[in-house]
Design a protein around this motif. Structure first.
Motif, PDB file in Angstrom:
ATOM      1  N   HIS A 270       0.892  -0.948   0.024  1.00  0.00           N
ATOM      2  CA  HIS A 270       0.510   0.173  -0.270  1.00  0.00           C
ATOM      3  C   HIS A 270       0.954   1.014   0.173  1.00  0.00           C
ATOM      4  CE1 HIS A 270      -3.479   2.844   0.771  1.00  0.00           C
ATOM      5  NE2 HIS A 270      -3.000   3.175   2.089  1.00  0.00           N
ATOM      6  N   GLY A 271       1.564   1.724  -1.256  1.00  0.00           N
ATOM      7  CA  GLY A 271       2.417   2.307  -1.549  1.00  0.00           C
ATOM      8  C   GLY A 271       3.446   2.352  -0.727  1.00  0.00           C
ATOM      9  N   ASP A 272       4.129   2.747   0.194  1.00  0.00           N
ATOM     10  CA  ASP A 272       5.438   2.809   0.336  1.00  0.00           C
ATOM     11  C   ASP A 272       5.552   2.802   1.507  1.00  0.00           C
ATOM     12  OD1 ASP A 272       6.728   3.600  -1.607  1.00  0.00           O
ATOM     13  OD2 ASP A 272       6.567   5.506  -1.426  1.00  0.00           O
ATOM     14  N   GLN A 273       3.748   2.963   2.368  1.00  0.00           N
ATOM     15  CA  GLN A 273       3.394   1.821   4.449  1.00  0.00           C
ATOM     16  C   GLN A 273       4.977   0.767   4.682  1.00  0.00           C
ATOM     17  OE1 GLN A 273       0.152   2.178   5.291  1.00  0.00           O
ATOM     18  NE2 GLN A 273       0.298   1.841   7.455  1.00  0.00           N
ATOM     19  N   GLU A 274       4.672   0.323   5.364  1.00  0.00           N
ATOM     20  CA  GLU A 274       6.081  -0.627   5.650  1.00  0.00           C
ATOM     21  C   GLU A 274       5.509  -1.094   7.204  1.00  0.00           C
ATOM     22  OE1 GLU A 274       8.074  -2.429   3.862  1.00  0.00           O
ATOM     23  OE2 GLU A 274       9.620  -0.727   3.169  1.00  0.00           O
ATOM     24  N   ILE A 275       4.981  -0.579   8.059  1.00  0.00           N
ATOM     25  CA  ILE A 275       3.954  -0.590   8.744  1.00  0.00           C
ATOM     26  C   ILE A 275       2.384  -0.746   9.663  1.00  0.00           C
ATOM     27  CG2 ILE A 275       3.737  -0.649  11.352  1.00  0.00           C
ATOM     28  CD1 ILE A 275       6.781  -1.692  10.600  1.00  0.00           C
ATOM     29  N   PHE A 276       1.880  -1.685   9.579  1.00  0.00           N
ATOM     30  CA  PHE A 276       0.379  -1.831   9.645  1.00  0.00           C
ATOM     31  C   PHE A 276       0.032  -2.414  10.457  1.00  0.00           C
ATOM     32  CE2 PHE A 276       1.713  -1.578   5.397  1.00  0.00           C
ATOM     33  CZ  PHE A 276       1.027  -1.148   4.128  1.00  0.00           C
ATOM     34  N   SER A 277      -0.920  -1.418  11.281  1.00  0.00           N
ATOM     35  CA  SER A 277      -1.957  -2.564  12.467  1.00  0.00           C
ATOM     36  C   SER A 277      -2.229  -3.552  12.330  1.00  0.00           C
ATOM     37  CB  SER A 277      -2.420  -1.055  13.047  1.00  0.00           C
ATOM     38  OG  SER A 277      -3.552  -0.980  12.246  1.00  0.00           O
ATOM     39  N   ARG A 278      -3.393  -4.021  12.236  1.00  0.00           N
ATOM     40  CA  ARG A 278      -4.148  -5.133  12.432  1.00  0.00           C
ATOM     41  C   ARG A 278      -5.146  -4.829  11.463  1.00  0.00           C
ATOM     42  NH1 ARG A 278      -5.160 -10.911  13.833  1.00  0.00           N
ATOM     43  NH2 ARG A 278      -2.659 -10.840  14.867  1.00  0.00           N
ATOM     44  N   GLU A 279      -5.772  -3.270  12.355  1.00  0.00           N
ATOM     45  CA  GLU A 279      -6.682  -2.792  11.294  1.00  0.00           C
ATOM     46  C   GLU A 279      -6.885  -2.590  10.692  1.00  0.00           C
ATOM     47  OE1 GLU A 279      -7.239  -3.572  15.691  1.00  0.00           O
ATOM     48  OE2 GLU A 279      -5.592  -2.368  14.648  1.00  0.00           O
ATOM     49  N   GLU A 280      -5.277  -1.628  10.025  1.00  0.00           N
ATOM     50  CA  GLU A 280      -4.863  -1.111   9.001  1.00  0.00           C
ATOM     51  C   GLU A 280      -5.171  -2.302   8.003  1.00  0.00           C
ATOM     52  OE1 GLU A 280      -2.469   3.157   9.458  1.00  0.00           O
ATOM     53  OE2 GLU A 280      -1.242   0.982  10.480  1.00  0.00           O
ATOM     54  N   MET A 281      -4.523  -3.501   8.176  1.00  0.00           N
ATOM     55  CA  MET A 281      -4.587  -4.279   7.013  1.00  0.00           C
ATOM     56  C   MET A 281      -5.768  -4.891   6.757  1.00  0.00           C
ATOM     57  SD  MET A 281      -1.261  -7.626   8.737  1.00  0.00           S
ATOM     58  CE  MET A 281      -0.369  -6.541   9.567  1.00  0.00           C
ATOM     59  N   ILE A 282      -6.858  -4.846   7.774  1.00  0.00           N
ATOM     60  CA  ILE A 282      -7.721  -4.412   6.909  1.00  0.00           C
ATOM     61  C   ILE A 282      -9.368  -3.963   6.872  1.00  0.00           C
ATOM     62  CG2 ILE A 282     -10.796  -5.596   8.157  1.00  0.00           C
ATOM     63  CD1 ILE A 282      -8.815  -6.737  11.089  1.00  0.00           C
ATOM     64  N   GLU A 283      -8.469  -2.934   6.437  1.00  0.00           N
ATOM     65  CA  GLU A 283      -8.498  -1.551   5.941  1.00  0.00           C
ATOM     66  C   GLU A 283      -8.392  -1.512   4.447  1.00  0.00           C
ATOM     67  OE1 GLU A 283      -8.800   3.085   6.164  1.00  0.00           O
ATOM     68  OE2 GLU A 283      -8.158   2.439   7.689  1.00  0.00           O
ATOM     69  N   LEU A 284      -7.541  -1.906   4.895  1.00  0.00           N
ATOM     70  CA  LEU A 284      -6.850  -1.525   3.648  1.00  0.00           C
ATOM     71  C   LEU A 284      -6.248  -2.686   1.946  1.00  0.00           C
ATOM     72  CD1 LEU A 284      -3.496   0.938   4.862  1.00  0.00           C
ATOM     73  CD2 LEU A 284      -5.531   1.577   3.389  1.00  0.00           C
ATOM     74  N   PHE A 285      -6.272  -3.734   2.997  1.00  0.00           N
ATOM     75  CA  PHE A 285      -5.645  -4.977   2.179  1.00  0.00           C
ATOM     76  C   PHE A 285      -7.107  -5.327   1.082  1.00  0.00           C
ATOM     77  CE2 PHE A 285      -5.773  -9.144   0.477  1.00  0.00           C
ATOM     78  CZ  PHE A 285      -4.648  -9.753   0.772  1.00  0.00           C
ATOM     79  N   ASP A 286      -6.782  -5.594  -0.436  1.00  0.00           N
ATOM     80  CA  ASP A 286      -7.220  -6.286  -1.154  1.00  0.00           C
ATOM     81  C   ASP A 286      -6.980  -7.109  -1.761  1.00  0.00           C
ATOM     82  OD1 ASP A 286      -9.034  -6.295  -3.823  1.00  0.00           O
ATOM     83  OD2 ASP A 286     -10.468  -3.897  -3.401  1.00  0.00           O
ATOM     84  N   LEU A 287      -7.251  -8.349  -2.684  1.00  0.00           N
ATOM     85  CA  LEU A 287      -6.948  -9.509  -2.767  1.00  0.00           C
ATOM     86  C   LEU A 287      -6.171  -8.868  -4.618  1.00  0.00           C
ATOM     87  CD1 LEU A 287      -9.065 -11.995  -2.363  1.00  0.00           C
ATOM     88  CD2 LEU A 287      -6.465 -12.201  -2.082  1.00  0.00           C
ATOM     89  N   LYS A 288      -6.468  -8.144  -4.939  1.00  0.00           N
ATOM     90  CA  LYS A 288      -6.478  -7.254  -6.655  1.00  0.00           C
ATOM     91  C   LYS A 288      -4.878  -6.176  -6.082  1.00  0.00           C
ATOM     92  CE  LYS A 288      -9.631  -3.305  -6.213  1.00  0.00           C
ATOM     93  NZ  LYS A 288      -8.147  -2.234  -6.252  1.00  0.00           N
ATOM     94  N   ASP A 289      -4.801  -6.526  -5.607  1.00  0.00           N
ATOM     95  CA  ASP A 289      -3.750  -5.450  -5.108  1.00  0.00           C
ATOM     96  C   ASP A 289      -2.471  -6.285  -4.650  1.00  0.00           C
ATOM     97  OD1 ASP A 289      -4.669  -2.661  -5.398  1.00  0.00           O
ATOM     98  OD2 ASP A 289      -5.324  -3.163  -3.335  1.00  0.00           O
ATOM     99  N   CYS A 290      -2.250  -7.548  -4.737  1.00  0.00           N
ATOM    100  CA  CYS A 290      -1.502  -8.396  -4.918  1.00  0.00           C
ATOM    101  C   CYS A 290      -0.834  -8.527  -5.748  1.00  0.00           C
ATOM    102  CB  CYS A 290      -1.785 -10.222  -3.978  1.00  0.00           C
ATOM    103  SG  CYS A 290      -2.378  -9.868  -2.779  1.00  0.00           S
ATOM    104  N   ASN A 291       1.268  -8.619  -5.458  1.00  0.00           N
ATOM    105  CA  ASN A 291       1.633  -9.020  -6.938  1.00  0.00           C
ATOM    106  C   ASN A 291       1.880 -10.110  -7.643  1.00  0.00           C
ATOM    107  OD1 ASN A 291       2.258  -6.252  -5.375  1.00  0.00           O
ATOM    108  ND2 ASN A 291       4.475  -7.542  -4.526  1.00  0.00           N
ATOM    109  N   ARG A 292       1.891 -10.020  -8.906  1.00  0.00           N
ATOM    110  CA  ARG A 292       2.313 -11.572  -9.648  1.00  0.00           C
ATOM    111  C   ARG A 292       3.151 -11.603 -10.047  1.00  0.00           C
ATOM    112  NH1 ARG A 292      -1.516  -9.599 -14.888  1.00  0.00           N
ATOM    113  NH2 ARG A 292      -3.235  -9.111 -14.085  1.00  0.00           N
ATOM    114  N   ALA A 293       4.855 -11.444  -9.095  1.00  0.00           N
ATOM    115  CA  ALA A 293       5.698 -11.603  -9.400  1.00  0.00           C
ATOM    116  C   ALA A 293       6.225 -11.929  -8.167  1.00  0.00           C
ATOM    117  CB  ALA A 293       6.918 -10.828  -9.797  1.00  0.00           C
ATOM    118  N   PRO A 294       6.733 -13.455  -7.707  1.00  0.00           N
ATOM    119  CA  PRO A 294       7.205 -13.603  -6.808  1.00  0.00           C
ATOM    120  C   PRO A 294       7.627 -12.867  -5.658  1.00  0.00           C
ATOM    121  CG  PRO A 294       7.884 -15.463  -8.236  1.00  0.00           C
ATOM    122  CD  PRO A 294       7.279 -13.863  -8.778  1.00  0.00           C
ATOM    123  N   SER A 295       7.649 -12.983  -4.811  1.00  0.00           N
ATOM    124  CA  SER A 295       8.667 -12.258  -3.478  1.00  0.00           C
ATOM    125  C   SER A 295       9.323 -12.668  -2.963  1.00  0.00           C
ATOM    126  CB  SER A 295       7.125 -11.961  -2.531  1.00  0.00           C
ATOM    127  OG  SER A 295       5.766 -11.437  -2.618  1.00  0.00           O
TER     128      SER A 295
END
Length: 470
Positions: A270-295
């Motif tokens: 989510h942009g350059d953000q590195e630290i996420f609280s559990r609440e922020e993860m829930i609010e911001l996460f979306d499957l369509k934003d997942c990377n297509r390349a391996p990590s």
């Protein structure tokens, strides 16, 4: 229909990092959409499935606090249902008995290979009815012979596979037990799973499962195939890379918040953000934003995240996790400072809770010898007088607080015209047994006054012995 995701591990080993990330993504997506999150144990591989592995999965999920809303369901408890669906597929003409032996099937594959064709079962029993009465058989799904299967993948986009590439896969073995591709379809159908989140090593299974669902007249879920995790060397993450079990990370001293935060970023951003609280993860996460390349897994980055949480989470909470490591290392914390106080003085000095426990032992236990290097460097004859003077000043203190202790150390240095290090380092070694500790005045405040004075005496005795032996 409520949005429903599921996590469906096989209990043939521990909960590994890749599985934990899949569980996290599935859990987050359900949480974000106020849906259901199912835990399903796919234990049909009876020979390899163990209760220890089931326990390891549960322990990992509980430690990460990924709570499921339904389950856990066990596939071994659903065999009657699978047999019912297999019979339904046979009855409707979508499956058939296959009497070909393993050797015969291999010969078919070799023949296809020799012709440069796709290696697969050639459908010999697909439309036959002259079944022998004395031979074992498997049940195969009658895969469509033409047309395409299109996977509308949330992460990878549309994936098209020709049915000509697919086999008539086995859905029931000769002993009647169902196979993976059948059980997972029935479970997802019965449990009304709307979104299947899993590793992209399952992409090859998805068209087969879509065809079976279509034959059953079932709703096709949305699929999201997450790319694999690579080790630091660019190869698929495995045991050779070290700790890949979730509970190994607990044992190594990581906080669950740190591992979750690291895993969510290992394939999503989510942009350059590195630290996420559990609440922020829930609010911001979306499957369509997942990377297509391996990590790529980066242990140094995980350490950085862990250090952040050790320093910023409530010390009382971090202390709860530290208590486990203290117990693991056999450190009795019933006498000594509070673990909350230990967290406050040690959190920015260590990488992990395991390390925090290791370097805090002297707060709770007496030691019988000094660190050899610290002894040689700091408990020399020249340190005798500073230790004797500072001991007197510390003994005279009526208030055992950091400010008063600091003043006593300062006064000693001024009286003897020494730099603070000439007093502080011998005192640090004397009271902690080694050359590293938090701020000396705070360290001594956390130790009982009587223990500090006794340890100074032990250091003076060590110096006297050194003088005698020189």
């Amino acid at each position: 229909m409520s949005l429903t995701t599921r996590f469906a591990p096989s209990p043939t080993g521990y909960l590994h990092v890749g599985g934990a990330r899949t569980a996290l993504y599935s859990w987050l997506y359900a949480q974000k959409n106020k849906g259901q999150f199912i835990l399903r144990i796919e234990d049909t591989d009876i020979e390899r499935s163990t209760q220890a592995s089931v326990d390891a999965i549960m322990d990992g999920m509980n430690w990460l606090n990924l709570e499921w809303t339904q389950g856990p369901f066990f596939q071994t408890e659903r065999f009657d249902r699978y047999k019912e669906v297999i019979a339904q597929l046979v009855e409707s003409g979508h499956a058939y008995r296959c009497y070909s032996t393993a050797e015969e099937v291999e010969a078919m594959r070799e023949e296809a290979r020799a012709k440069g064709e796709k290696e697969k079962y050639n459908g010999y029993w697909r439309d036959r009815t002259d079944y022998p009465s004395d031979k074992p058989y498997v049940i195969r799904f009658k895969n469509p012979l033409d047309g395409d299967v299109v996977i509308h993948d949330v992460v990878k986009g549309d994936i098209t596979i020709s049915n000509e590439e697919l086999d008539d896969l086995i859905i029931a073995r000769s002993d009647g037990t169902p196979t993976y591709n059948l059980t997972v379809v029935v479970d997802d159908w019965d449990m009304e799973v709307t979104h299947v989140v899993r590793g992209d090593d399952h992409v090859s299974n998805t068209p087969k499962q879509i065809n079976i669902l279509a034959a059953l007249g079932a709703e096709i879920p949305q699929y999201a195939h997450i790319p694999m995790i690579l080790g630091d060397d660019g190869k698929r993450l495995s045991k050779r890379h070290g700790a890949v079990s979730v509970m190994q990370y607990r044992d190594d001293g990581y906080l669950p918040e740190a591992l979750l935060n690291y895993l969510v970023r290992l394939g999503w951003s989510h942009g350059d953000q590195e630290i996420f609280s559990r609440e922020e993860m829930i609010e911001l996460f979306d499957l369509k934003d997942c990377n297509r390349a391996p990590s790529g897994f980066n242990t140094e980055k995980l350490i950085w995240v862990n250090q952040h949480y050790m320093k910023t989470l409530a010390p009382s909470y971090v202390a709860e996790h530290l208590a486990w490591h203290m117990a693991e290392q056999g450190i009795n914390t019933e006498t000594g400072p509070s673990l909350e106080a230990i967290v406050q003085v040690q959190a920015d000095r260590v990488k992990t809770l395991k390390e925090m426990a290791e370097i805090s032992r002297y707060f709770f236990e007496d030691f019988t010898e000094f660190d050899a290097n610290a002894l040689k460097k700091h408990l020399r004859p020249v340190a005798q007088q500073p230790l004797e003077v500072v001991k007197v000043k510390l003994a005279e203190l009526t208030e055992w607080k950091a400010e008063a202790i600091h003043a006593a150390i300062n006064a000693t240095a001024e009286e003897l015209s020494l730099g603070m290090g000439k007093v502080g380092m011998p005192l640090r070694v004397a009271t902690t047994g080694a050359g590293n500790s938090p701020s000396l005045d705070i360290t001594l405040e956390l130790l009982p006054k009587e223990k500090v004075l006794a340890r100074i005496d032990m250091a003076l005795a060590a110096i006297a012995e050194r003088v005698a032996n020189s």
